[in-house]
Write a protein that holds these residues in place. Structure first.
Motif, short mmCIF file in Angstrom:
data_model
loop_
_atom_site.label_atom_id
_atom_site.label_comp_id
_atom_site.label_asym_id
_atom_site.label_seq_id
_atom_site.Cartn_x
_atom_site.Cartn_y
_atom_site.Cartn_z
N ARG A 1 -10.95 14.08 -13.71
CA ARG A 1 -9.65 13.56 -13.30
C ARG A 1 -9.83 12.05 -13.26
NH1 ARG A 1 -7.54 15.77 -8.18
NH2 ARG A 1 -5.53 15.66 -9.22
N SER A 2 -8.80 11.31 -13.67
CA SER A 2 -8.95 9.86 -13.73
C SER A 2 -7.62 9.16 -13.53
CB SER A 2 -9.54 9.45 -15.09
OG SER A 2 -8.66 9.82 -16.12
N CYS A 3 -7.72 7.87 -13.24
CA CYS A 3 -6.55 7.00 -13.17
C CYS A 3 -7.00 5.61 -13.59
CB CYS A 3 -5.93 6.98 -11.78
SG CYS A 3 -6.94 6.26 -10.48
N VAL A 4 -6.04 4.74 -13.80
CA VAL A 4 -6.33 3.37 -14.20
C VAL A 4 -5.69 2.43 -13.20
CG1 VAL A 4 -5.97 1.63 -16.00
CG2 VAL A 4 -6.48 3.97 -16.64
N VAL A 5 -6.43 1.43 -12.76
CA VAL A 5 -5.91 0.42 -11.86
C VAL A 5 -6.03 -0.93 -12.57
CG1 VAL A 5 -8.11 0.08 -10.65
CG2 VAL A 5 -5.99 -0.50 -9.50
N LYS A 6 -5.02 -1.78 -12.38
CA LYS A 6 -5.06 -3.11 -13.00
C LYS A 6 -5.47 -4.14 -11.97
CE LYS A 6 -1.67 -2.36 -16.61
NZ LYS A 6 -0.40 -2.83 -17.20
N ASP A 7 -6.35 -5.06 -12.39
CA ASP A 7 -6.75 -6.15 -11.51
C ASP A 7 -5.65 -7.22 -11.52
OD1 ASP A 7 -7.08 -7.81 -13.76
OD2 ASP A 7 -9.25 -7.87 -13.64
N PRO A 8 -5.79 -8.27 -10.70
CA PRO A 8 -4.73 -9.29 -10.63
C PRO A 8 -4.43 -9.97 -11.96
CG PRO A 8 -6.20 -9.51 -8.75
CD PRO A 8 -6.83 -8.50 -9.68
N GLU A 9 -5.36 -9.94 -12.90
CA GLU A 9 -5.15 -10.55 -14.21
C GLU A 9 -4.54 -9.58 -15.22
OE1 GLU A 9 -5.64 -13.79 -14.93
OE2 GLU A 9 -6.23 -14.10 -12.86
N GLY A 10 -4.41 -8.31 -14.86
CA GLY A 10 -3.85 -7.31 -15.76
C GLY A 10 -4.88 -6.50 -16.52
N ASN A 11 -6.18 -6.75 -16.27
CA ASN A 11 -7.23 -5.95 -16.90
C ASN A 11 -7.23 -4.55 -16.30
OD1 ASN A 11 -8.69 -7.91 -18.65
ND2 ASN A 11 -8.85 -8.97 -16.70
N MET A 12 -7.52 -3.56 -17.12
CA MET A 12 -7.55 -2.18 -16.67
C MET A 12 -8.96 -1.76 -16.27
SD MET A 12 -4.85 -0.30 -19.16
CE MET A 12 -5.22 -1.14 -20.69
N LEU A 13 -9.07 -1.11 -15.12
CA LEU A 13 -10.33 -0.58 -14.62
C LEU A 13 -10.15 0.91 -14.42
CD1 LEU A 13 -10.81 -3.31 -11.89
CD2 LEU A 13 -11.90 -3.25 -14.13
N GLY A 14 -11.06 1.70 -14.95
CA GLY A 14 -10.97 3.15 -14.83
C GLY A 14 -11.57 3.65 -13.54
N VAL A 15 -11.00 4.72 -13.01
CA VAL A 15 -11.55 5.44 -11.86
C VAL A 15 -11.60 6.90 -12.27
CG1 VAL A 15 -11.28 6.00 -9.43
CG2 VAL A 15 -10.46 3.79 -10.28
N ARG A 16 -12.76 7.53 -12.13
CA ARG A 16 -12.94 8.89 -12.62
C ARG A 16 -13.67 9.76 -11.61
NH1 ARG A 16 -12.57 11.02 -17.66
NH2 ARG A 16 -12.14 8.94 -18.40
N SER A 17 -13.26 11.00 -11.54
CA SER A 17 -13.92 12.01 -10.73
C SER A 17 -14.29 13.16 -11.66
CB SER A 17 -12.98 12.50 -9.62
OG SER A 17 -13.58 13.54 -8.88
N HIS A 18 -15.58 13.37 -11.88
CA HIS A 18 -16.03 14.42 -12.80
C HIS A 18 -15.97 15.78 -12.10
CE1 HIS A 18 -17.40 11.68 -15.92
NE2 HIS A 18 -17.76 10.90 -14.93
N LYS A 19 -15.51 16.76 -12.85
CA LYS A 19 -15.50 18.12 -12.34
C LYS A 19 -16.88 18.70 -12.49
CE LYS A 19 -10.69 18.92 -13.50
NZ LYS A 19 -9.76 19.73 -14.31
N ILE A 20 -17.30 19.45 -11.53
CA ILE A 20 -18.63 20.08 -11.56
C ILE A 20 -18.47 21.52 -12.01
CG2 ILE A 20 -20.64 20.76 -10.20
CD1 ILE A 20 -19.96 18.40 -8.32
N ALA A 21 -19.13 21.86 -13.10
CA ALA A 21 -19.06 23.21 -13.64
C ALA A 21 -19.99 24.13 -12.83
CB ALA A 21 -19.46 23.23 -15.11
N MET A 22 -19.50 25.28 -12.53
CA MET A 22 -20.33 26.26 -11.83
C MET A 22 -21.23 26.95 -12.85
SD MET A 22 -19.46 26.03 -8.69
CE MET A 22 -20.07 27.50 -7.93
N VAL A 23 -22.51 26.97 -12.57
CA VAL A 23 -23.46 27.61 -13.47
C VAL A 23 -23.71 29.03 -12.96
CG1 VAL A 23 -25.80 27.55 -14.40
CG2 VAL A 23 -24.56 25.41 -13.98
N ARG A 24 -23.48 29.99 -13.84
CA ARG A 24 -23.70 31.39 -13.47
C ARG A 24 -24.96 31.89 -14.15
NH1 ARG A 24 -17.57 33.80 -13.84
NH2 ARG A 24 -16.66 32.20 -12.51
#
Length: 72
Positions: A48-71
């Motif tokens: 899951r991710s989103c993008v935030v812009k800094d005061p200059e308009g540059n884009m910075l990514g924020v990500r949360s990785h899903k953890i796969a269940m190992v069976r």
């Protein structure tokens, strides 16, 4: 992280930096509460991710990785 305003700077059109978070909802809400320019949360099979812009308009990514269940 320190954000510095620079006169005459052209912002990037892509996110070249990415931060990870264990809790995307909490991080997204915090960014909204801080009045940051933040996109809606996007979801894929791996993250899951989103993008935030800094005061200059540059884009910075924020990500949360899903953890796969190992069976096994």
């Amino acid at each position: 992280v320190t954000l510095i305003r620079v006169d005459g700077f052209t912002p990037q059109q892509n996110s070249y930096f990415e931060f990870t978070t264990a809790d995307m909802e909490k991080t997204h809400l915090f960014l909204q509460q801080m009045d940051a320019s933040v996109s809606e949360i996007q979801e894929s099979e791996q993250a899951r991710s989103c993008v935030v812009k800094d005061p200059e308009g540059n884009m910075l990514g924020v990500r949360s990785h899903k953890i796969a269940m190992v069976r096994g």
